[in-house]
Design a protein around this motif. Structure first.
Motif, PDB file in Angstrom:
ATOM      1  N   ARG A 127      14.825  32.604  26.694  1.00  0.00           N
ATOM      2  CA  ARG A 127      13.443  32.125  26.708  1.00  0.00           C
ATOM      3  C   ARG A 127      13.313  30.663  26.295  1.00  0.00           C
ATOM      4  NH1 ARG A 127      10.428  32.881  22.113  1.00  0.00           N
ATOM      5  NH2 ARG A 127      11.520  33.750  20.319  1.00  0.00           N
ATOM      6  N   MET A 128      14.445  30.009  26.011  1.00  0.00           N
ATOM      7  CA  MET A 128      14.365  28.601  25.661  1.00  0.00           C
ATOM      8  C   MET A 128      14.274  27.767  26.945  1.00  0.00           C
ATOM      9  SD  MET A 128      16.873  26.438  23.152  1.00  0.00           S
ATOM     10  CE  MET A 128      16.966  27.636  21.826  1.00  0.00           C
ATOM     11  N   THR A 129      13.188  27.002  27.070  1.00  0.00           N
ATOM     12  CA  THR A 129      13.048  26.131  28.228  1.00  0.00           C
ATOM     13  C   THR A 129      13.813  24.860  27.933  1.00  0.00           C
ATOM     14  OG1 THR A 129      10.829  27.010  28.477  1.00  0.00           O
ATOM     15  CG2 THR A 129      11.365  25.037  29.747  1.00  0.00           C
ATOM     16  N   GLY A 162       9.067  25.131  18.803  1.00  0.00           N
ATOM     17  CA  GLY A 162       8.543  26.431  19.193  1.00  0.00           C
ATOM     18  C   GLY A 162       8.287  27.336  18.027  1.00  0.00           C
ATOM     19  N   ASN A 163       8.191  28.613  18.362  1.00  0.00           N
ATOM     20  CA  ASN A 163       7.948  29.657  17.373  1.00  0.00           C
ATOM     21  C   ASN A 163       8.347  30.992  17.994  1.00  0.00           C
ATOM     22  OD1 ASN A 163       5.906  30.403  19.161  1.00  0.00           O
ATOM     23  ND2 ASN A 163       4.359  29.211  18.061  1.00  0.00           N
ATOM     24  N   SER A 164       7.810  32.087  17.481  1.00  0.00           N
ATOM     25  CA  SER A 164       8.238  33.386  17.996  1.00  0.00           C
ATOM     26  C   SER A 164       7.771  33.619  19.428  1.00  0.00           C
ATOM     27  CB  SER A 164       7.718  34.503  17.087  1.00  0.00           C
ATOM     28  OG  SER A 164       6.319  34.388  16.943  1.00  0.00           O
ATOM     29  N   ASP A 165       6.800  32.838  19.894  1.00  0.00           N
ATOM     30  CA  ASP A 165       6.289  33.051  21.244  1.00  0.00           C
ATOM     31  C   ASP A 165       7.021  32.246  22.306  1.00  0.00           C
ATOM     32  OD1 ASP A 165       4.388  34.855  20.497  1.00  0.00           O
ATOM     33  OD2 ASP A 165       2.877  33.316  20.087  1.00  0.00           O
ATOM     34  N   TRP A 166       7.425  31.038  21.961  1.00  0.00           N
ATOM     35  CA  TRP A 166       8.046  30.187  22.970  1.00  0.00           C
ATOM     36  C   TRP A 166       8.979  29.199  22.288  1.00  0.00           C
ATOM     37  CZ3 TRP A 166       6.794  25.151  21.963  1.00  0.00           C
ATOM     38  CH2 TRP A 166       5.630  24.944  21.186  1.00  0.00           C
ATOM     39  N   ARG A 170      11.521  33.784  15.068  1.00  0.00           N
ATOM     40  CA  ARG A 170      10.611  34.859  14.693  1.00  0.00           C
ATOM     41  C   ARG A 170       9.483  34.411  13.748  1.00  0.00           C
ATOM     42  NH1 ARG A 170      13.132  35.929   9.765  1.00  0.00           N
ATOM     43  NH2 ARG A 170      15.387  35.832   9.901  1.00  0.00           N
ATOM     44  N   THR A 171       9.287  33.108  13.673  1.00  0.00           N
ATOM     45  CA  THR A 171       8.200  32.626  12.821  1.00  0.00           C
ATOM     46  C   THR A 171       6.964  32.385  13.694  1.00  0.00           C
ATOM     47  OG1 THR A 171       7.479  30.891  11.340  1.00  0.00           O
ATOM     48  CG2 THR A 171       8.930  30.210  13.109  1.00  0.00           C
ATOM     49  N   ASP A 172       5.785  32.523  13.085  1.00  0.00           N
ATOM     50  CA  ASP A 172       4.597  32.170  13.862  1.00  0.00           C
ATOM     51  C   ASP A 172       4.154  30.740  13.570  1.00  0.00           C
ATOM     52  OD1 ASP A 172       3.781  32.628  11.346  1.00  0.00           O
ATOM     53  OD2 ASP A 172       2.417  34.286  11.818  1.00  0.00           O
TER      54      ASP A 172
END
Ligand code: FES
Ligand code: FES
Lengths: 634, 634
Positions: free
Chosen positions: A590-592, A382-386, A363-365
């Protein structure tokens, strides 16, 4: 021009020329300050407190801003600019205790999420209407009616074992009981029916099932408090030290069942230990949450891990099914729900998902690199987006295996080494303060960095046999450096060139993992805003040394954070909080997962990383600067 | 005026006066036609076929309209009105076979509902995409993806045992498997993953768990066909013949577990029997549905039945929880879902709910009385709008227990008695055609009716010792009537006045049950449009005799229907059909349970029913007419 310097608490004063280091001044006063690195400003052991006066000193990573504010300086680096008063701390014995998880660290710890809004268990006291001929509803529906009317809780499911004890319990308690309920989609499941009013505590257990160590929190499900903790080696170690050897063992006749039994034995042992210590019955433990890598999770549940190891490297499942303790074989309330953190891939398991969860990375940007170094190095970027993850089979070198004098981080292990840049003599610290018996992971990392920085080992990992030191010699297995001389007939503790190559391969694999993740997104190390280090190895990793050998990227130290056992913390959080489980699912979804064995670029990055610190020294500016400084010093 | 009558196949001709009965004419021709009731038209045994000619004969319940159309007449009742040709059937040996459930009866049977629209199991073949490095979804999610994409089936849950075998099965079959799924609210549960294409048959088992007998259907879940059947005594019989003695036994140390084991032993034995006969593996049985009374259901599941017997008489649950065969202890696929028909109250169980379901009573607009006579008489009154039920502890008299010469309906049991109204001699039929060893339920009912109609027993149940017959005598336990003389040193088979009182109490309780149900709704017997008789005792109950003793109300015979084992049929229906389970739930929910022990009116009705047929003879007009006819005949 000369200055007066007074040393405390000895109250000895000497006069020295302007620009003298505090280390030299102390020597003149007859006061010995340990300087293991030879006064190169690399070990940080010579720190003293300046009570009065002015010094000139370069920035040094061994002193934080807070240290500086309190007047701490490194005696070997600080040059006197005027009269001064210096306090010399008592020599700190070079000991440390093997860290279990300190309970006290977690007494006040509460999951990041507001778990009381979505608890995984609900504990509700109900008074049922006593039955009569006029109100002859059956026992179960009577309890349900009360739960619905008094608490709005419905529908409520029950399992056979609890149903069997229900009629007796309800009557023995005069139809007043405390229900323990597991909220589920569209309803609730009865976990227990306790006598009378709610007990003071309702317990749950959170467990990190590590390949080497299993750690457990006993948690009060009502307050979220960690009441007790325990840890033990995973009893599976006797059947293989690493994941691959466990998988191989599991393919023998009865091997899978045997490993499952050993996992249960370990966990049930820890449960029994905390239950005994707290004076509670194991049946009072009403919930269970575990995080482990994919293989540990499958072995715990008795699911064949064979295909984790065979291309295309598939786990059997990402999410464990709904299970009860009875089904799984845990010695707690057999109706207790059992949760396992979801896995992403064969080599990115529930421990990493739990880690990403408890670290807050999801949940960090800020662009974040999360790393858990153990037998495998698992890395998440990554971050909150990916989120993108990979696992690099670093091999067990950093766990002390595959290294001649390697050992686990227990009593007798050398866990820090400092080499004097001038004499090439070694100073070391031993866990437990005993005679050294070997070197553990952080000791190896420290030794390698020191040997490299002092020039004993060159960038290709070769030992410079031309250097004049009795510690550098030709051993049975090729060139080696003696870290500790054997006493009383014990063998010397050495680091061989073969060991060094193993360590370089291990660090190279991990660094290549970082590189690949960044490359695959066309990002650069400099863009990484924070690096979170997890795992028990991470807890003792020395960032300075890790950068020096090229295990960690060369970024400002304030971007690094130790997080401790994030897997256990994630298990703890998901033990209490349903929302955290949902988040863990989202993280896993959502983790690739980047399978490195399928990536040609990996081999290129890996090869480039097989140097100290790296083929490209420009990528390690602080190491480059250090080497220049040290070489000029020498 | 005399007439010529020819008897076939003997081809004997006699001349007799107009108005002679065929029985007398045959006697004159030297042909013996059995006339067990002494020519009173009550036994129906003297039936012959009129091939030519005209007779005068009163209506008689022993001849159906079809019989009459084929020319059947009762020889003792039919009076010759002209020349005739009469065929005398071969004497039928008085034997019968104990009825198991004839499989052939059910080969074509299909549940009333259109079960294929809401099946309890779905069998779906799926081809998963084979995994690759580029498509490295885990095994379970890969299977889920295929089920969702190919069949729109999602979400799909799995249990631990099946998960453990999943990876091997998927790979062995090249990712092409047949899934067996249990639809649930909001999703599906995997029950099995079978190799390759769907098998020809997928099996399920439906079971009636009777207190005395357990009966099983093996069903093809794909077609609904009953493939095989089996029945056996409930092994619990060795621990008590009736429900109450079972409950008492269950309260002994280990008693509950013992009874549960015996139930499982019986059922698993039947499962093994049909599996062996069909040449299938028990694991191929993928679903299980049971119906039993409340006590049998609780004992089957190991749930203490203690409180069924204690005021206010509560079952532990109405609906069994979701269960698998493994949890319950059934020797079929351990993941197979196990269903039990819901119970209404302590003495109105799943067998009655299943019975009401399979009888269709719940959807008729005709006022219906449903009765299942066994150890208890369970009675349901109602229609599609409402249902009210009660249970009367008739006691085990009609099952042959608590009666001096009583026995179960097996080989050697007298199951029908006819008494000659003039000689007071008895004729009887024995199951298996062997020497008689005792009297079973229907034999007792028949004997009591005969003794009453022939005046040997008066309306208060007393034996008329003044009548001149060697069969009427003073025995060890008071007055008694000898039904069968003992041969070869075996004792005589008798019915004592004490037995008669037991039987009258039993029938009185059941009749009082009917009365109470009707009274409680201010209805009258005459309003009852159909009476459905269920249960294996019901299968052999003789309605005429049952009315004569006042067990059944005196209604036209065409309002009565035998339904056979409605409990098994209901289990069968709910095995296949989800909608039927929903209907069973609705039946159980809307059935009002009237607890008779709480009803003062019951004692009044019961007392009135302790006469033959009843205190109020006007309520039994057909019996009144019969008695008048018989008395005038004598
Ligand atoms: S840092 Fe001062 S002696 Fe090492
Ligand atoms: S009915 Fe004809 S003899 Fe009984």
């Amino acid at each position: 021009m000369s200055l007066r310097v007074t040393f405390l608490p000895q109250r000895l004063t000497v006069e020295v020329p302007l620009g003298t280091t505090i280390l030299e001044a102390a020597a003149r006063a007859g006061i010995e300050i340990a300087a293991p690195c030879g006064g190169q400003g690399r070990c940080g052991r010579c720190r003293v407190q300046l009570e009065e006066g002015l010094v000139d000193q370069p920035e040094n990573a061994h002193l934080s801003a807070a240290d500086r504010a309190e007047g701490y300086v490194l005696a070997c680096q600080a040059r006197l600019l005027g009269p001064a008063s210096v306090r010399v701390p008592e020599a700190v014995p070079l000991e440390r205790v093997v860290a279990g998880v300190g309970v006290t660290d977690f007494q006040a710890l509460s999951p990041a999420c507001d778990w009381k809004h979505s608890p995984t268990l609900q504990v509700l006291y109900v008074e049922c209407d006593p039955p009569s001929l006029a109100d002859n509803t059956n026992d179960l529906d009577r309890l349900r009616r009360a739960l619905s009317q008094r608490h709005g809780v419905a529908p409520v499911e029950i399992g056979l074992p609890l149903l069997r004890m229900l009629p007796q319990r309800l009557r023995a308690e005069g139809w007043r009981v405390t229900t323990v309920l597991e909220p589920r989609e569209g309803g609730f499941r009865l976990v227990d029916v306790l006598p009378g009013r709610p007990p003071e505590r309702v317990y749950g257990a959170a467990v990190d099932i590590g390949t080497t160590t299993v750690k457990l929190f006993l948690v009060d499900m009502l307050t979220g408090e960690v009441v007790d903790s325990a840890s033990a080696y995973n009893a599976q170690i006797s059947r293989g030290e690493d994941i691959i050897s466990r998988i191989i063992f599991s393919q023998k006749e009865g091997g899978l069942e045997h490993l499952q039994r050993l996992a249960l034995k370990t966990i049930n042992g820890l449960l029994a230990e905390v239950a005994r210590r707290q004076g509670i019955d194991l049946r009072q433990i009403q919930a269970f949450s575990a995080a482990g890598n994919t293989t540990m999770t499958q072995l715990f549940l008795g699911v064949n891990p064979k295909y984790i190891r065979e291309e295309p490297y598939l786990p059997t499942m990402a999410h464990a099914p709904r299970m009860t303790a009875g089904e799984v074989g845990l010695a707690i309330n057999p109706n207790a729900p059992v949760y396992c953190a979801p896995c992403v891939g064969a080599y990115v398991g529930g421990d990493i998902v739990a880690g990403v969860l408890s670290s807050g990375m999801y949940r960090t940007d800020r662009l974040t690199l999360f790393i858990d170094v153990g037998t495998n190095g698992e890395i998440v970027l990554g971050n909150s987006d990916w989120l993108i993850a990979c696992a690099c089979s670093a091999g067990p070198a950093f766990e002390g295996a595959g290294v001649r004098c390697g050992m686990r981080a227990t009593d007798g292990a050398i866990d820090e080494v400092i080499i004097d840049g001038r004499t090439l003599e070694a100073t070391y610290r031993v866990i437990g303060g005993t005679e050294p018996q070997g070197i553990c992971g952080s000791g190896l990392l420290s030794a390698l960095a020191e040997l490299f920085v002092t020039g004993v080992v060159d960038k290709a990992g070769r030992i410079r046999r031309d250097l004049p030191s009795p510690r550098i010699r030709m051993g049975e297995h090729g060139p080696e450096y003696v870290i500790a001389w054997g006493r009383d007939g014990r063998p010397d503790i050495v680091l061989t060139e073969v060991d060094i190559n193993n360590l370089i391969r291990a660090k190279g694999a991990i660094y290549a993992g970082f590189s690949i993740l960044l490359r695959s997104l066309e990002l650069d190390f400099s863009m990484v805003e924070q690096i979170l280090i997890a795992g028990s190895f991470g807890q003792y990793i020395n960032i300075e040394k890790a950068i020096q050998i090229g295990l960690l990227p060369d970024l400002p130290w304030d971007r690094f954070r130790y997080l401790g056992n994030t897997s256990l913390l994630g298990a703890y959080q998901t033990l209490l909080c349903q929302e955290s489980r949902d988040i863990a699912d989202q993280i896993a979804a959502r983790m690739t997962y980047l399978e490195l064995s399928a990536d040609n670029r990996f081999m290129h990055e890996y090869t480039s990383a097989l140097f100290l610190p790296h083929t490209d020294l420009e990528a390690f500016p602080s190491v480059k600067a250090l080497l220049q400084r040290v070489r000029s010093f020498a």
